[in-house]
Design an enzyme around this catalytic site. Structure first.
Site, PDB file in Angstrom:
ATOM      1  N   ALA A 169       0.869  -1.027   0.043  1.00  0.00           N
ATOM      2  CA  ALA A 169       0.183   0.080   0.221  1.00  0.00           C
ATOM      3  C   ALA A 169       0.902   1.402   0.001  1.00  0.00           C
ATOM      4  CB  ALA A 169      -0.844   0.009   1.284  1.00  0.00           C
ATOM      5  N   GLY A 202       0.479  -5.123   0.875  1.00  0.00           N
ATOM      6  CA  GLY A 202      -0.777  -5.108   0.271  1.00  0.00           C
ATOM      7  C   GLY A 202      -0.397  -5.691  -1.330  1.00  0.00           C
ATOM      8  N   GLU A 258       4.992  -4.899   6.866  1.00  0.00           N
ATOM      9  CA  GLU A 258       4.300  -3.707   7.495  1.00  0.00           C
ATOM     10  C   GLU A 258       4.566  -3.404   8.936  1.00  0.00           C
ATOM     11  OE1 GLU A 258       2.898  -6.268   5.971  1.00  0.00           O
ATOM     12  OE2 GLU A 258       1.281  -5.667   4.917  1.00  0.00           O
ATOM     13  N   GLU A 265      -0.467  -9.317  -0.623  1.00  0.00           N
ATOM     14  CA  GLU A 265      -1.743  -9.706  -0.247  1.00  0.00           C
ATOM     15  C   GLU A 265      -2.726  -9.820  -1.614  1.00  0.00           C
ATOM     16  OE1 GLU A 265      -1.569  -6.565   2.760  1.00  0.00           O
ATOM     17  OE2 GLU A 265      -2.381  -7.946   4.268  1.00  0.00           O
TER      18      GLU A 265
END
Ligand code: HXC
Length: 258
Positions: free
Chosen positions: A65, A109, A132, A112
């Protein structure tokens, strides 16, 4: 909708969605996630599309992200704004198969997103990780859940707690990816897999996706019953008659999705 951060091309029944924010290693920001969700919704609705491939660049599938976008958010911004929930929900609603073609970094992300796809083919340069923890947060769209179901508790804990990266060889050994190919062959191999799927009966293809995904949701006994019943129900299709007749007549099946 004209896209700024992705490209979409449909050829021979396969949709190729390419994440395209090279300056930020395809970091997932609001715009990219909205565009990706919109493109996938369009693919679901477009009868010409029978299989979808999501890829990035040779250097990065997606490095996570977008940290610049997230840095100044408050809890309320993230929670009340439900960061990434509508987009990921939309991705999970796609009933056609989605393959992730991963080269380079698939982090946070990005890892993911790859796991939200139905399977992952990666190049020898791929690096997967849930870093993260290094940012003072944790995975937010599946890194503690899907990764644990795929690679098991020990490796998922290791990845999420240390933030270390997993290379392609370890990813294949752990069941995170289905195949590892040379970087120059990644798209050829992935598009060929997508093409093979596109040639099957769409009804069977969508049933496979639902049935395999159900294995994550229900106890084995229920999953086996679901599988048996969908197997039985496919005898109501013309494609079952065609597929079995074609085998016995020693010819290629001509599926009509009926
Ligand atoms: C914003 C990013 C970014 C990211 C890279 N960039 N990752 N920008 N968000 N996640 C930008 C860099 O700032 C830099 O911009 C450019 O991309 C190139 O990156 P470099 O770091 O210079 O490249 P390199 O040295 O090759 O290192 C590659 C890397 C590193 C190892 C992938 O970029 C990295 O560690 N990125 C962050 C990975 C990460 O922590 N991901 C998890 C994010 S949190 P400039 O302008 O300087 O050239 C997350 C939460 C998901 O994903 C949950 C959501 C709900």
């Amino acid at each position: 909708m004209a896209y700024e951060t992705i490209t979409l091309a449909v050829d021979n029944h396969v949709a190729l969605v390419t994440l395209n924010r090279p300056d930020a290693l395809n970091a997932l920001n609001d715009v990219l996630m909205t565009e990706l969700a919109d493109a996938l919704k369009g693919c679901q609705e477009n009868e010409k599309v029978r299989c979808i491939v999501i890829t990035g660049s040779e250097k990065a599938f997606a490095a996570g992200a977008d940290i610049a976008m997230m840095k100044d958010k408050s809890f309320v911004d993230a929670f009340a704004g439900d960061l990434f929930t509508p987009e990921t929900d939309q991705i999970m609603r796609v009933r056609k198969p989605i393959i992730a073609a991963v080269s380079g970094y698939a982090l946070g992300g990005g890892c993911e997103l790859a796991m939200m796809c139905d399977f992952i083919i990666c190049s020898e340069t791929a690096k997967f990780g849930q870093p993260e923890i290094n940012l003072g947060v944790v995975a937010g769209i599946g890194g503690t859940q899907r990764l644990t179901r795929i690679v098991g508790k020990s490796k998922a804990m290791d990845m999420n707690l240390t933030g270390r990266f997993m290379d392609a060889e370890e990813a294949e050994r752990s069941g995170l990816v289905s195949r590892v190919v040379p970087v120059k062959k990644l798209m050829e191999e992935t598009m060929s897999a997508a093409q093979k799927i596109a040639e099957k009966s769409m009804v069977s293809v969508m049933v496979v996706k639902e049935a395999v995904n159900r294995a994550y949701e229900v106890p084995l006994r229920e999953g086996l019953l679901f599988e048996r019943r969908v197997f039985h129900s496919l005898f109501a299709t013309e494609d079952q008659k065609e597929g079995m007749s074609a085998f016995l007549e020693k010819r290629e099946a001509q599926f009509r999705d009926k």
